[in-house]
Design an enzyme around this catalytic site. Sequence first.
Site, PDB file in Angstrom:
ATOM      1  CD  GLU A   1     -34.356-111.187  46.619  1.00  0.00           C
ATOM      2  OE1 GLU A   1     -35.475-111.677  46.386  1.00  0.00           O
ATOM      3  OE2 GLU A   1     -33.355-111.375  45.886  1.00  0.00           O
TER       4      GLU A   1
ATOM      5  CB  CYS B   1     -23.816-107.899  47.523  1.00  0.00           C
ATOM      6  SG  CYS B   1     -25.458-108.667  47.550  1.00  0.00           S
TER       7      CYS B   1
HETATM    8  N1  DGL Z   1     -26.425-111.668  46.073  1.00  0.00           N
HETATM    9  C1  DGL Z   1     -25.658-112.425  46.994  1.00  0.00           C
HETATM   10  C2  DGL Z   1     -24.256-111.926  47.141  1.00  0.00           C
HETATM   11  O1  DGL Z   1     -23.703-111.485  46.157  1.00  0.00           O
HETATM   12  C3  DGL Z   1     -26.366-112.836  48.265  1.00  0.00           C
HETATM   13  C4  DGL Z   1     -27.009-111.756  49.051  1.00  0.00           C
HETATM   14  C5  DGL Z   1     -27.838-112.276  50.217  1.00  0.00           C
HETATM   15  O2  DGL Z   1     -28.676-113.148  50.014  1.00  0.00           O
HETATM   16  O3  DGL Z   1     -27.615-111.793  51.331  1.00  0.00           O
HETATM   17  O4  DGL Z   1     -23.652-111.998  48.170  1.00  0.00           O
END
Ligand code: DGL
Length: 293
Positions: free
Chosen positions: A167, A199
Site C-alpha cells: 500500500e 492475501c
Molecule cells: N487483501 C486483503 C486480504 O486478502 C486484506 C489485507 C489487509 O488489509 O490486511 O486479506
Amino acid sequence: MTYSQASRPAQPVPDHGDNHQPIGVFDSGAGGLTVLKELERQLPNEPLLYLGDTARVPYGTRSPEEIVEFARQIIRWMVGRNVKMVVMACNTSSALALDTMRQEFDLPILGLIQPAAALASSRGQRIGVIATPTTAKSHAYRDAIRERSPHTAVWEVGCPEFVPIVEEGRIHHPETLGTVRTYIQPLLDQGIDSLVYGCTHYPHLAPVLDQVLPRAIVRIDPAVSIVRDAKMVLDNLELHHTGPLQSHRFCVTGDKAQFSLLANQWLNEPPAVEQVSLSATSPTPIYPIPLAI
Ligand code: DGL
C-alpha cells in the site's frame, strides 16, 4: 455446482436479477485489483464496481467483529448500487465474514478460501500459506484444505508487514527482499511444495517473492479459482452481461492518490478513481439499464 458451493443450501437469484448490473468487488485497498485483473481476463464483458476500503486498510490485524462489520457496510453499499453478485477480493473478509454475509444478504457472495483450498489440495502435499495475521489465526485455509485432503501438511504464516509494503509503494525498496525472506524461510525449512498467496495484496509482491522462492514451488493465486467459480455462478443463474461493454467503476473510502498510483501500475489503463462514503444512501445510477421496448 451453483454459486452456493456444495455444502450450502442454494440462495435465491437476486430478484432484481439483470445481467447489465455490475459485479461488486471489494478489498481493504489495492489487493483486490489482482482479482479484478483475473475477472477481466476470464469475464471480459462484465462491468465491475470496485471498492477499496483504503480509509481502514489494513484489515489483517483487525478483530473478527470489525471484519464482519466492514463487510456488512460494504455489501450494503454495493447492494444500494444494484450489484448482481459480490466477489470478496479479500481473504481476511472471506475467512471471517463470508458465512455471516451469506446469511444476511440475498445475492450470490463469493469468497476466496474454498476455491483456493480446492486448487491447493489438488496441487500440493506440503502446503505453505502466507496470509494476514487475522486470516492465519483463523486457520481458515488449514481447515478448508484438510477437509479435502486430511493428510496434507499445512503451515500458515501471518505476514503483517506485506500489506503496508504494497500500500505504501515500497515493493522495490532494498529492505523489502529481506523482509519477505524472513517470512518465507520458515516455510522453505519445512520443505513446502506449494505456496498459497493467502492475501490478495501478495501477487503485487511476486517480483520479490520470485527471488526467494525456488521455481519448483507451485504458486497458488486464489484469484484464478474464485473467478472460475464466479463464471459458473453467472452461467447457472444466467446473469452474464451480454450487451455493449461498460466501463468499470473504481471507488475508495480514503485517499485516492496512492490507490491510483498502484492501480496505474497494475492495470493496463489508468482508472478514474472516486472517493465515496459507505454511509451515502441515495446513489445516482451509474449503469443505466436499457429500457425494455
Ligand atoms: N487483501 C486483503 C486480504 O486478502 C486484506 C489485507 C489487509 O488489509 O490486511 O486479506
